[in-house]
Design a protein around this motif. Structure first.
Motif, PDB file in Angstrom:
ATOM      1  N   THR A 111    -175.084  -0.414  18.957  1.00 24.91           N
ATOM      2  CA  THR A 111    -174.356   0.814  18.636  1.00 24.91           C
ATOM      3  C   THR A 111    -173.242   0.501  17.641  1.00 24.91           C
ATOM      4  OG1 THR A 111    -174.770   1.723  20.846  1.00 24.91           O
ATOM      5  CG2 THR A 111    -172.961   2.697  19.588  1.00 24.91           C
ATOM      6  N   ALA A 112    -173.155   1.284  16.557  1.00 25.23           N
ATOM      7  CA  ALA A 112    -172.068   1.104  15.592  1.00 25.23           C
ATOM      8  C   ALA A 112    -170.757   1.453  16.285  1.00 25.23           C
ATOM      9  CB  ALA A 112    -172.290   1.993  14.378  1.00 25.23           C
ATOM     10  N   LYS A 113    -169.781   0.548  16.173  1.00 22.84           N
ATOM     11  CA  LYS A 113    -168.524   0.750  16.896  1.00 22.84           C
ATOM     12  C   LYS A 113    -167.338   0.662  15.946  1.00 22.84           C
ATOM     13  CE  LYS A 113    -169.315  -2.491  19.994  1.00 22.84           C
ATOM     14  NZ  LYS A 113    -169.176  -3.324  21.197  1.00 22.84           N
ATOM     15  N   ARG A 114    -166.411   1.537  16.185  1.00 24.87           N
ATOM     16  CA  ARG A 114    -165.167   1.537  15.419  1.00 24.87           C
ATOM     17  C   ARG A 114    -164.290   0.397  15.928  1.00 24.87           C
ATOM     18  NH1 ARG A 114    -160.347   4.112  16.369  1.00 24.87           N
ATOM     19  NH2 ARG A 114    -159.119   4.729  14.555  1.00 24.87           N
ATOM     20  N   LEU A 115    -163.917  -0.480  15.043  1.00 28.78           N
ATOM     21  CA  LEU A 115    -163.156  -1.666  15.418  1.00 28.78           C
ATOM     22  C   LEU A 115    -161.764  -1.574  14.816  1.00 28.78           C
ATOM     23  CD1 LEU A 115    -162.966  -4.472  16.672  1.00 28.78           C
ATOM     24  CD2 LEU A 115    -164.079  -5.388  14.643  1.00 28.78           C
ATOM     25  N   TYR A 116    -160.838  -1.065  15.621  1.00 27.27           N
ATOM     26  CA  TYR A 116    -159.468  -0.965  15.134  1.00 27.27           C
ATOM     27  C   TYR A 116    -158.515  -1.178  16.297  1.00 27.27           C
ATOM     28  CZ  TYR A 116    -156.033   0.106  11.570  1.00 27.27           C
ATOM     29  OH  TYR A 116    -155.012   0.001  10.669  1.00 27.27           O
ATOM     30  N   PHE A 117    -157.216  -1.164  16.001  1.00 25.09           N
ATOM     31  CA  PHE A 117    -156.223  -1.570  16.990  1.00 25.09           C
ATOM     32  C   PHE A 117    -156.252  -0.740  18.264  1.00 25.09           C
ATOM     33  CE2 PHE A 117    -154.448  -3.085  12.959  1.00 25.09           C
ATOM     34  CZ  PHE A 117    -154.197  -4.410  13.274  1.00 25.09           C
ATOM     35  N   ASP A 118    -156.618   0.529  18.152  1.00 22.38           N
ATOM     36  CA  ASP A 118    -156.544   1.394  19.333  1.00 22.38           C
ATOM     37  C   ASP A 118    -157.629   1.101  20.364  1.00 22.38           C
ATOM     38  OD1 ASP A 118    -158.648   2.387  17.894  1.00 22.38           O
ATOM     39  OD2 ASP A 118    -157.834   4.412  17.646  1.00 22.38           O
ATOM     40  N   VAL A 119    -158.604   0.243  20.038  1.00 19.79           N
ATOM     41  CA  VAL A 119    -159.625  -0.096  21.042  1.00 19.79           C
ATOM     42  C   VAL A 119    -159.160  -1.230  21.949  1.00 19.79           C
ATOM     43  CG1 VAL A 119    -161.433   0.582  19.418  1.00 19.79           C
ATOM     44  CG2 VAL A 119    -160.893  -1.845  19.681  1.00 19.79           C
ATOM     45  N   ILE A 120    -158.083  -1.897  21.586  1.00 23.32           N
ATOM     46  CA  ILE A 120    -157.677  -3.115  22.299  1.00 23.32           C
ATOM     47  C   ILE A 120    -157.295  -2.871  23.759  1.00 23.32           C
ATOM     48  CG2 ILE A 120    -155.887  -4.912  22.395  1.00 23.32           C
ATOM     49  CD1 ILE A 120    -156.069  -5.132  19.377  1.00 23.32           C
ATOM     50  N   PRO A 121    -156.386  -1.935  24.083  1.00 15.10           N
ATOM     51  CA  PRO A 121    -155.973  -1.788  25.492  1.00 15.10           C
ATOM     52  C   PRO A 121    -157.142  -1.570  26.446  1.00 15.10           C
ATOM     53  CG  PRO A 121    -154.477  -0.580  24.072  1.00 15.10           C
ATOM     54  CD  PRO A 121    -155.626  -1.017  23.207  1.00 15.10           C
ATOM     55  N   ARG A 122    -158.093  -0.727  26.058  1.00 19.47           N
ATOM     56  CA  ARG A 122    -159.235  -0.448  26.932  1.00 19.47           C
ATOM     57  C   ARG A 122    -160.063  -1.715  27.157  1.00 19.47           C
ATOM     58  NH1 ARG A 122    -162.729   3.902  28.040  1.00 19.47           N
ATOM     59  NH2 ARG A 122    -164.280   3.146  29.527  1.00 19.47           N
ATOM     60  N   GLN A 123    -160.241  -2.520  26.113  1.00 21.31           N
ATOM     61  CA  GLN A 123    -161.036  -3.735  26.252  1.00 21.31           C
ATOM     62  C   GLN A 123    -160.369  -4.738  27.182  1.00 21.31           C
ATOM     63  OE1 GLN A 123    -164.195  -3.971  25.017  1.00 21.31           O
ATOM     64  NE2 GLN A 123    -163.760  -1.846  24.477  1.00 21.31           N
ATOM     65  N   VAL A 124    -159.054  -4.844  27.094  1.00 26.70           N
ATOM     66  CA  VAL A 124    -158.323  -5.760  27.972  1.00 26.70           C
ATOM     67  C   VAL A 124    -158.483  -5.342  29.426  1.00 26.70           C
ATOM     68  CG1 VAL A 124    -156.059  -6.684  28.592  1.00 26.70           C
ATOM     69  CG2 VAL A 124    -156.655  -6.377  26.179  1.00 26.70           C
ATOM     70  N   ASP A 125    -158.268  -4.071  29.697  1.00 35.09           N
ATOM     71  CA  ASP A 125    -158.368  -3.597  31.076  1.00 35.09           C
ATOM     72  C   ASP A 125    -159.792  -3.662  31.603  1.00 35.09           C
ATOM     73  OD1 ASP A 125    -155.658  -3.179  31.349  1.00 35.09           O
ATOM     74  OD2 ASP A 125    -155.749  -1.068  30.762  1.00 35.09           O
ATOM     75  N   ASP A 126    -160.758  -3.351  30.751  1.00 35.84           N
ATOM     76  CA  ASP A 126    -162.163  -3.432  31.171  1.00 35.84           C
ATOM     77  C   ASP A 126    -162.546  -4.879  31.489  1.00 35.84           C
ATOM     78  OD1 ASP A 126    -162.472  -0.736  30.932  1.00 35.84           O
ATOM     79  OD2 ASP A 126    -163.744  -0.795  29.144  1.00 35.84           O
ATOM     80  N   TYR A 127    -162.019  -5.815  30.703  1.00 33.70           N
ATOM     81  CA  TYR A 127    -162.325  -7.228  30.957  1.00 33.70           C
ATOM     82  C   TYR A 127    -161.881  -7.637  32.359  1.00 33.70           C
ATOM     83  CZ  TYR A 127    -161.590 -12.245  31.166  1.00 33.70           C
ATOM     84  OH  TYR A 127    -161.571 -13.555  31.597  1.00 33.70           O
ATOM     85  N   PHE A 128    -160.656  -7.311  32.713  1.00 36.33           N
ATOM     86  CA  PHE A 128    -160.163  -7.704  34.037  1.00 36.33           C
ATOM     87  C   PHE A 128    -160.853  -6.925  35.154  1.00 36.33           C
ATOM     88  CE2 PHE A 128    -156.591  -9.452  31.557  1.00 36.33           C
ATOM     89  CZ  PHE A 128    -156.595 -10.731  32.089  1.00 36.33           C
ATOM     90  N   GLN A 129    -161.266  -5.702  34.864  1.00 34.05           N
ATOM     91  CA  GLN A 129    -162.019  -4.944  35.855  1.00 34.05           C
ATOM     92  C   GLN A 129    -163.358  -5.616  36.129  1.00 34.05           C
ATOM     93  OE1 GLN A 129    -161.438  -2.530  37.933  1.00 34.05           O
ATOM     94  NE2 GLN A 129    -163.570  -2.456  38.639  1.00 34.05           N
ATOM     95  N   HIS A 130    -164.073  -6.018  35.081  1.00 36.57           N
ATOM     96  CA  HIS A 130    -165.342  -6.724  35.258  1.00 36.57           C
ATOM     97  C   HIS A 130    -165.126  -8.062  35.968  1.00 36.57           C
ATOM     98  CE1 HIS A 130    -167.844  -3.952  33.061  1.00 36.57           C
ATOM     99  NE2 HIS A 130    -167.127  -4.050  31.966  1.00 36.57           N
ATOM    100  N   LEU A 131    -164.051  -8.742  35.608  1.00 32.42           N
ATOM    101  CA  LEU A 131    -163.779 -10.049  36.211  1.00 32.42           C
ATOM    102  C   LEU A 131    -163.476  -9.923  37.701  1.00 32.42           C
ATOM    103  CD1 LEU A 131    -163.527 -13.039  35.344  1.00 32.42           C
ATOM    104  CD2 LEU A 131    -161.065 -12.661  35.091  1.00 32.42           C
ATOM    105  N   SER A 132    -162.851  -8.828  38.087  1.00 33.91           N
ATOM    106  CA  SER A 132    -162.450  -8.653  39.488  1.00 33.91           C
ATOM    107  C   SER A 132    -163.637  -8.442  40.420  1.00 33.91           C
ATOM    108  CB  SER A 132    -161.487  -7.459  39.607  1.00 33.91           C
ATOM    109  OG  SER A 132    -162.165  -6.232  39.375  1.00 33.91           O
TER     110      SER A 132
END
Length: 535
Positions: free
Chosen positions: A336-357
């Motif tokens: 999927t084509a994804k927009r890669l800019y600064f505003d995607v960062i917070p969600r990725q950080v939180d999703d990472y720790f959610q998956h890790l948990s």
């Protein structure tokens, strides 16, 4: 490179069985390679490759290819019980010609007069002592790959061409010259067909890569004859780095020469994928398996470009977030084509720790479909993250914190067991949150005045919070916030919470407010409300 150079994998009969059933895309791709050799013995090595064009600084697309390919490598290792030797080659096309001056480099005048030369013959505009522009960019590439701990083998096109490692396959290409032309010419316009040659000689006079037709290709002597820039007829050997191949046949040549089993590429290469494969087969190779991924877009929805430097760089992401969050972004929805800019960062950080948990203690099949299994090469760590990144950003806003110690005072009140020493990841997150807030949240905050009804409701909320115990639970605080909204006639409680975010935090969205109050503290929240009411 040997398998011992890759991270160790947990291998058991249960893990292997789950790997064959997993729906995670790295396993789906790795199973293509298992099927490729189901009727034959595996070769001495199964070779994976990623390509990099050093015509500009390494960008996030390069990281994407290495990250995703590494994930497939580890999936393949588990499927084959790590009994098959694997290699990952990161190949730099540093013998390509310098076609234009990138927008995002200093001292452009240094390289302007070297356009058309191989990238390894173009001076380094950064003035850092590297032999060439390509050597500088290759060093940057290797530096960030090493920073992320990838297991890879670096390869330089210039070194492979000039050392003779491609000589044999180039001679085969001379023998198969017409067959290669028959594949390439139908993909070109009529005008380009008149001058096209799969061989690009390097002018012995100017050092330029020449896009000229061949007057003669002598397979027996291994030479080509052409007219140099000044019109003089020149004959050069196709070996030893005197000649390189055009980019379309170069793909297939390299795959055949190195015995590549797998290479992914972006959707912009998909139209030529069959051409690369055909040339590989013409030259005696077996076309590799492929995975075509969608391209990244910048904030305007435009394709990210090395020469433009648009979008988000690796260094920029790592300024504001954990490396693992970037790896998660690469894992998710690769088609999927994804927009890669600064505003995607917070969600990725939180999703990472959610998956890790949730990765530990689940069924094996679920573990292999969890992104963190792939991010950490089968060994996801156990990390406690009591506060989300999004919450930290709001905490920075409410506390006006510019130093870590300010935020830690609130965190310690909320969770007495958490300290910078025993939770270094949280400490890193605190630093990231302060930087991200200052650069991307604060400049866009727009606080508004409360309406008459909202003012009365906020005064009531402040009064209720002021009499609640300092260490009230977040659920109790959330219930109180709900009650205030209902008592003051907010039919849709979403409107009440939007008012809280807009008036107190200067934004349209925000955290679960009870949790926010629990971390900030009722007393500090009351102070924040009263300050907002004085505006």
């Amino acid at each position: 490179m040997k398998n011992k150079d890759f991270p160790p994998l947990e291998i058991s009969s249960e893990m292997i069985e789950a790997a064959h059933l997993s729906r995670a895309w790295p396993f789906q791709e790795a199973r293509k390679l298992v099927k490729r050799y189901q009727y034959d013995r595996y070769p001495d090595e199964v070779i994976f490759e990623t390509g990099y064009g050093p015509s500009g600084l390494p960008h996030i697309g390069t990281f994407c290819e290495v990250t995703r390919t590494s994930m497939i490598v580890n999936a393949f290792r588990l499927l084959t019980e790590d009994k098959v030797a694997v290699r990952l080659i990161c190949f730099s096309d540093d013998m390509d010609g310098m076609r234009k001056v990138p927008d995002n480099i200093p001292n452009k005048h240094v390289i302007e007069k070297h356009l058309g030369k191989p990238l390894t013959q173009v001076p380094d505009p950064f003035g850092m002592g590297y032999k060439s522009f390509a050597h500088h960019n290759n060093a940057q590439l290797r530096s960030f790959l090493d920073h992320f701990g990838f297991s890879y083998e670096f390869a330089s096109a210039t070194e492979y061409y000039t050392s003779g490692r491609f000589d044999h396959i180039l001679k085969v290409a001379a023998q198969k010259y017409q067959e290669i032309m028959d594949v390439i010419l139908p993909t070109l316009g009529a005008e380009r067909q008149e001058t096209y040659s799969p061989f690009l000689p390097i002018s012995p006079k100017s050092g330029q890569i020449l896009y000229v037709p061949m007057k003669k290709v002598d397979a027996e002597s291994g030479t080509i004859t052409f007219d140099d820039e000044d019109g003089e007829e020149v004959t050069l050997p196709i070996t030893g780095g005197h000649v390189k191949m055009q980019w379309k046949p170069d793909f297939g040549m390299r795959w055949a020469a190195l015995g590549i089993d797998f290479e992914m590429y972006g959707k912009d290469h998909e139209i030529n994928g069959k051409v690369y494969d055909k040339i590989c087969c013409i030259l005696g190779g077996n076309a590799p398996e492929h995975f075509v991924f969608e391209l990244f877009l910048d904030e305007k929805g435009e394709k990210i470009s090395k020469s433009k430097g648009n979008g988000l760089s690796i260094e920029e992401w790592l300024t504001y977030a954990l490396p693992e969050s970037l790896s998660l972004f690469m894992y998710q929805k690769p088609r999927t084509a994804k927009r890669l800019y600064f505003d995607v960062i917070p969600r990725q950080v939180d999703d990472y720790f959610q998956h890790l948990s949730v990765v530990h203690g689940v069924e094996t099949i679920a573990k292999l479909e969890n992104p963190t299994w792939h991010i950490h090469a089968g060994n996801p760590p156990i990390i406690s993250m009591p506060i989300s990144f999004s919450m930290l950003l709001n905490l920075v806003s409410a506390s006006n914190a510019s130093e870590k110690k300010t935020l830690w005072r609130f965190i310690s009140k909320y969770d007495a067991s958490a300290t910078p020493q025993n939770n270094p990841k949280l400490d890193e997150m605190v630093g990231y949150a302060i930087r991200y807030f200052e650069d991307f949240v604060k400049p866009h905050q727009q606080f508004r005045r409360p309406t008459a009804r909202e003012r009365v409701a906020l005064e009531d909320l402040a009064e209720r919070l002021s009499i609640m115990p300092p260490h009230s639970k977040s659920q109790d605080l959330q219930t109180e916030v709900y009650s205030v909204g209902k008592d003051h006639g907010f039919q849709r409680l979403r409107e009440w919470f939007e008012a809280l975010y807009q008036i107190l935090l200067g934004q349209n969205q925000g955290p679960r407010f009870g949790s926010f109050v629990a971390i900030l503290g009722p007393e500090k929240t009351v102070k924040m409300i009263k300050e907002a009411l004085r505006i």
